[in-house]
Structure formats: structure tokens, C-alpha cells
Design a protein around this motif. Structure first.
Motif, PDB file in Angstrom:
ATOM      1  N   GLY A  52      47.933  87.556  23.725  1.00 10.01           N
ATOM      2  CA  GLY A  52      46.496  87.920  24.524  1.00 10.01           C
ATOM      3  C   GLY A  52      45.394  88.560  23.556  1.00 10.01           C
ATOM      4  N   MET A  53      45.855  89.404  22.394  1.00  9.51           N
ATOM      5  CA  MET A  53      44.867  89.997  21.592  1.00  9.51           C
ATOM      6  C   MET A  53      44.122  88.837  20.811  1.00  9.51           C
ATOM      7  N   LEU A  54      44.701  87.860  20.303  1.00 12.68           N
ATOM      8  CA  LEU A  54      44.267  86.846  19.586  1.00 12.68           C
ATOM      9  C   LEU A  54      43.249  86.074  20.593  1.00 12.68           C
ATOM     10  N   GLU A  55      43.584  85.794  21.838  1.00 13.58           N
ATOM     11  CA  GLU A  55      42.817  85.192  22.809  1.00 13.58           C
ATOM     12  C   GLU A  55      41.531  85.710  23.044  1.00 13.58           C
ATOM     13  N   ASN A  56      41.592  87.103  23.220  1.00 10.02           N
ATOM     14  CA  ASN A  56      40.466  87.800  23.365  1.00 10.02           C
ATOM     15  C   ASN A  56      39.520  88.332  21.979  1.00 10.02           C
ATOM     16  N   GLY A  57      39.883  87.790  20.947  1.00  8.41           N
ATOM     17  CA  GLY A  57      39.201  87.884  19.970  1.00  8.41           C
ATOM     18  C   GLY A  57      39.535  89.534  19.072  1.00  8.41           C
ATOM     19  N   LEU A  58      40.342  90.124  19.660  1.00  6.12           N
ATOM     20  CA  LEU A  58      40.761  91.524  18.824  1.00  6.12           C
ATOM     21  C   LEU A  58      41.403  91.319  17.425  1.00  6.12           C
ATOM     22  N   ILE A  59      41.992  90.339  17.382  1.00  5.49           N
ATOM     23  CA  ILE A  59      42.662  90.093  16.045  1.00  5.49           C
ATOM     24  C   ILE A  59      42.220  88.559  15.324  1.00  5.49           C
ATOM     25  N   TYR A  60      42.441  88.462  14.166  1.00  2.00           N
ATOM     26  CA  TYR A  60      42.060  87.060  13.636  1.00  2.00           C
ATOM     27  C   TYR A  60      43.429  86.362  13.490  1.00  2.00           C
ATOM     28  N   ASP A  61      43.305  85.100  13.088  1.00  2.00           N
ATOM     29  CA  ASP A  61      44.766  84.160  12.743  1.00  2.00           C
ATOM     30  C   ASP A  61      45.315  84.691  11.985  1.00  2.00           C
ATOM     31  N   ASP A  62      44.815  85.093  10.794  1.00  2.00           N
ATOM     32  CA  ASP A  62      45.769  85.496   9.797  1.00  2.00           C
ATOM     33  C   ASP A  62      46.573  86.987   9.992  1.00  2.00           C
ATOM     34  N   GLU A  63      45.811  87.810  11.118  1.00  2.00           N
ATOM     35  CA  GLU A  63      46.474  89.076  11.273  1.00  2.00           C
ATOM     36  C   GLU A  63      47.587  88.487  12.349  1.00  2.00           C
ATOM     37  N   PHE A  64      47.409  87.727  13.238  1.00  2.00           N
ATOM     38  CA  PHE A  64      48.227  87.363  14.062  1.00  2.00           C
ATOM     39  C   PHE A  64      49.414  86.642  13.401  1.00  2.00           C
ATOM     40  N   ASN A  65      49.441  85.890  12.348  1.00  2.00           N
ATOM     41  CA  ASN A  65      50.595  85.290  11.578  1.00  2.00           C
ATOM     42  C   ASN A  65      51.288  86.613  10.881  1.00  2.00           C
ATOM     43  N   LYS A  66      50.597  87.586  10.332  1.00  2.00           N
ATOM     44  CA  LYS A  66      51.229  88.618   9.410  1.00  2.00           C
ATOM     45  C   LYS A  66      52.081  89.638  10.519  1.00  2.00           C
ATOM     46  N   ILE A  67      51.331  89.924  11.790  1.00  2.00           N
ATOM     47  CA  ILE A  67      51.934  90.762  12.742  1.00  2.00           C
ATOM     48  C   ILE A  67      53.301  89.972  13.205  1.00  2.00           C
ATOM     49  N   THR A  68      53.249  88.550  13.443  1.00  2.00           N
ATOM     50  CA  THR A  68      54.472  87.955  14.064  1.00  2.00           C
ATOM     51  C   THR A  68      55.468  87.927  12.978  1.00  2.00           C
ATOM     52  N   ALA A  69      55.097  87.896  11.672  1.00  2.00           N
ATOM     53  CA  ALA A  69      56.152  87.839  10.508  1.00  2.00           C
ATOM     54  C   ALA A  69      57.036  89.103  10.887  1.00  2.00           C
ATOM     55  N   LEU A  70      55.963  90.217  10.952  1.00  2.00           N
ATOM     56  CA  LEU A  70      56.769  91.736  10.880  1.00  2.00           C
ATOM     57  C   LEU A  70      57.427  91.613  12.153  1.00  2.00           C
ATOM     58  N   ASN A  71      57.023  91.301  13.213  1.00  2.00           N
ATOM     59  CA  ASN A  71      57.825  91.173  14.851  1.00  2.00           C
ATOM     60  C   ASN A  71      59.154  90.683  14.339  1.00  2.00           C
ATOM     61  N   ARG A  72      59.218  89.260  13.786  1.00  2.00           N
ATOM     62  CA  ARG A  72      60.368  88.606  13.362  1.00  2.00           C
ATOM     63  C   ARG A  72      61.372  89.617  12.589  1.00  2.00           C
ATOM     64  N   LYS A  73      60.929  90.307  11.791  1.00  2.00           N
ATOM     65  CA  LYS A  73      61.870  91.319  10.925  1.00  2.00           C
ATOM     66  C   LYS A  73      62.370  92.577  11.608  1.00  2.00           C
ATOM     67  N   SER A  74      61.383  92.993  12.490  1.00  2.00           N
ATOM     68  CA  SER A  74      61.620  94.235  13.305  1.00  2.00           C
ATOM     69  C   SER A  74      62.723  93.864  14.379  1.00  2.00           C
ATOM     70  N   PHE A  75      62.323  92.852  15.241  1.00  2.00           N
ATOM     71  CA  PHE A  75      63.222  92.515  16.335  1.00  2.00           C
ATOM     72  C   PHE A  75      64.430  91.729  16.155  1.00  2.00           C
ATOM     73  N   SER A  76      64.490  90.781  14.870  1.00  2.00           N
ATOM     74  CA  SER A  76      65.461  89.993  14.610  1.00  2.00           C
ATOM     75  C   SER A  76      65.874  89.291  15.744  1.00  2.00           C
ATOM     76  N   PRO A  77      64.950  88.291  16.549  1.00  2.00           N
ATOM     77  CA  PRO A  77      65.272  87.492  17.460  1.00  2.00           C
ATOM     78  C   PRO A  77      66.383  86.678  17.256  1.00  2.00           C
ATOM     79  N   TYR A  78      67.317  86.481  18.256  1.00  2.00           N
ATOM     80  CA  TYR A  78      68.466  85.682  18.043  1.00  2.00           C
ATOM     81  C   TYR A  78      68.286  84.364  17.664  1.00  2.00           C
ATOM     82  N   LEU A  79      67.197  83.713  18.022  1.00  4.26           N
ATOM     83  CA  LEU A  79      66.610  82.307  17.769  1.00  4.26           C
ATOM     84  C   LEU A  79      65.399  82.293  16.748  1.00  4.26           C
ATOM     85  N   THR A  80      65.762  83.131  15.747  1.00  6.03           N
ATOM     86  CA  THR A  80      64.271  83.332  15.000  1.00  6.03           C
ATOM     87  C   THR A  80      64.074  82.128  14.204  1.00  6.03           C
ATOM     88  N   GLU A  81      65.130  81.038  13.853  1.00  7.32           N
ATOM     89  CA  GLU A  81      64.767  79.703  13.137  1.00  7.32           C
ATOM     90  C   GLU A  81      63.911  79.080  14.211  1.00  7.32           C
TER      91      GLU A  81
END
Length: 84
Positions: A52-81
Motif C-alpha cells: 500500500g505504501m508503494l502504491e501510494n508513492g510513500l516509498i520507492y521500489d528499491d526501498e520496498f525490496n529492501k524492506i521485503t528482504a528484512l521482513n523475510r528475515k524478521s518473520f521467517s515465513p514458512y514458505l519463504t522460498e
């Protein structure tokens, strides 16, 4: 055990340009416990907010990708692959 996986390459006009049938190793099923289920739900919620933040122009694509990588590490989703 070995399964076959079909991978399609799609160009910017949504046309299939290449189809590759690769051999992949089958992953053994695992059980998801309540803690892991909560982590996955937290990850999905965080990603929805982030999208939602990306779609509303609050963050850029590169920020989205960096935060997504951090979220994967923080939350360790079951189907991370699958999320990569």
C-alpha cells in the motif's frame, strides 16, 4: 524424489517468450505450528501495508525490496522460498 517444473519467461507485453522444463528436487512436507502460522500472518500483513505504501508513492521500489528482504528475515515465513 524428482519432479518436473515448467518455467515460463514472459516479456513486458505479457507474451510467453520461453518455456523451460527443469528438474527439481521434491521437498518433504512439514507441519506448521501455531507460532509459525502467526509469523506467516504477520509477514503477510506487513507486506500488505508495504504494498500500500508503494502504491501510494510513500516509498520507492528499491526501498520496498529492501524492506521485503528484512521482513523475510524478521518473520521467517514458512514458505519463504515461494516469496523469493
Amino acid at each position: 524424489m524428482v519432479d518436473r517444473q515448467i518455467i515460463a519467461q514472459i516479456d513486458n507485453r505479457q507474451n510467453v517468450t520461453k518455456v523451460d522444463i527443469s528438474t527439481v528436487t521434491k521437498v518433504m512436507p512439514r507441519k506448521m505450528d501455531e507460532i509459525q502460522m502467526q509469523r506467516d500472518m504477520d509477514y503477510i500483513l506487513a507486506q500488505k501495508i508495504l504494498s500500500g505504501m508503494l502504491e501510494n508513492g510513500l516509498i520507492y521500489d528499491d526501498e520496498f525490496n529492501k524492506i521485503t528482504a528484512l521482513n523475510r528475515k524478521s518473520f521467517s515465513p514458512y514458505l519463504t522460498e515461494l516469496y523469493e
